[in-house]
Every structure is written in structure tokens, then in C-alpha cells.
Design a protein around this motif. Structure first.
Motif, mmCIF file in Angstrom:
data_model
loop_
_atom_site.group_PDB
_atom_site.id
_atom_site.type_symbol
_atom_site.label_atom_id
_atom_site.label_comp_id
_atom_site.label_asym_id
_atom_site.label_seq_id
_atom_site.Cartn_x
_atom_site.Cartn_y
_atom_site.Cartn_z
ATOM 1 N N ARG A 32 0.862 -1.168 -0.134
ATOM 2 C CA ARG A 32 0.105 0.008 -0.053
ATOM 3 C C ARG A 32 0.802 1.207 -0.130
ATOM 4 N NH1 ARG A 32 -3.024 -0.189 4.936
ATOM 5 N NH2 ARG A 32 -4.209 -1.879 3.810
ATOM 6 N N GLY A 33 0.791 2.142 -1.131
ATOM 7 C CA GLY A 33 1.515 3.199 -1.020
ATOM 8 C C GLY A 33 2.983 2.924 -1.335
ATOM 9 N N LYS A 35 4.744 0.586 0.305
ATOM 10 C CA LYS A 35 5.205 0.050 1.302
ATOM 11 C C LYS A 35 4.565 -1.398 1.533
ATOM 12 C CE LYS A 35 6.989 4.230 3.276
ATOM 13 N NZ LYS A 35 6.995 5.149 4.075
ATOM 14 N N THR A 37 2.376 -3.987 3.724
ATOM 15 C CA THR A 37 1.466 -3.854 4.941
ATOM 16 C C THR A 37 1.912 -4.725 6.063
ATOM 17 O OG1 THR A 37 0.082 -5.662 3.967
ATOM 18 C CG2 THR A 37 -0.651 -3.292 3.273
#
Length: 144
Positions: A32-33, A35, A37
């Protein structure tokens, strides 16, 4: 690591996917983004080294506290953070998105070491039907 005041460890347990798990096979948790999770970190730890880590080790290492420790942290510093973290109850792997969302069953062996198995695989089905294992379900994502 010393004996924790609270523990998330199980032994001889199979945690099958949640009743409301949308996955029909094991899925690698996406970033997510850019990076990973928490589920992605847990997946990597377990998939890369099946039956090497306990649930406590995985939960701690993927927590904010565990991730904040750098490689240069002393053994004493790590132990202090571990003891502080487990001085309160923590969510076990039944609450992980691996079994709630991404289709992974989690097996804890007699030593409490864990491995994951994709829902629908022959290994998953074998563990889910093993009467010698305590059978648990991952927690539901939605209220029933």
C-alpha cells in the motif's frame, strides 16, 4: 526472548480462513503506497521461513514497536521492548488479514512454530481435516 506475560502462541493448531474470507486461493498481500502492509510483512516472514518463527515472534516483528527497532538495537533493548509489548494482551494470528482476507490457513506445530497454506490446496485440506489438531477459524471481518 523470555517468557512473555501474555502470548499469542498456539501449538498443534490449525487456523482456517474466516467464514467471510473473499479469497478462493492464497494471495500475496499487496503493498500500500509502495510499502508492505502488516499482512505483507507477516506473509514474507512465514512464507520465507516456514516453521521457523512463533506467532509471538511474528506479531512482535511486524508491530510498530518491532519495526521501530533497528539492526543495531542491543539484545537488552530488544528484550525490554519485547517484555513491554507482551505485558498487555496482543491480537493473535487469528486476527491477521492472512486468514481474514488473503486466503491463508496458519498451522502451528507442536513447538508453536508457524507455516501458512493456501485455501483450497491439498495441504490446507489435510490440515483442516486433521482430528489431532485443534481447529480454529480466523476472525471474521464483518459482524455475523
Amino acid at each position: 526472548m523470555s517468557k512473555a506475560a501474555h502470548t499469542t502462541n498456539y501449538s498443534n493448531v490449525f487456523i482456517s480462513v474466516a467464514e467471510d474470507c473473499p479469497a478462493t486461493s492464497g494471495e500475496v498481500p499487496p503493498e500500500r503506497g509502495g510499502k508492505p502492509t502488516v499482512a505483507g510483512l507477516q506473509y514474507a516472514m512465514i512464507a520465507d521461513s516456514p516453521y521457523k518463527h512463533t506467532s509471538d515472534e511474528i506479531v512482535f516483528a511486524t508491530s510498530a514497536v518491532g519495526r521501530a527497532l533497528n539492526a543495531k538495537a542491543s539484545k537488552a533493548e530488544r528484550q525490554a521492548k519485547w517484555d513491554q509489548f507482551f505485558s498487555k494482551g496482543q491480537a493473535c494470528l487469528r486476527a491477521s488479514s492472512l486468514g481474514k482476507k488473503f486466503g491463508w490457513g496458519i498451522h502451528s506445530d507442536e513447538r508453536g512454530r508457524v507455516a501458512i497454506y493456501a485455501v483450497g490446496s491439498s495441504e490446507y485440506e489435510s490440515l483442516a481435516g486433521d482430528i489431532n489438531l485443534r481447529q480454529l477459524k480466523a476472525m471474521r471481518s464483518k459482524r455475523g
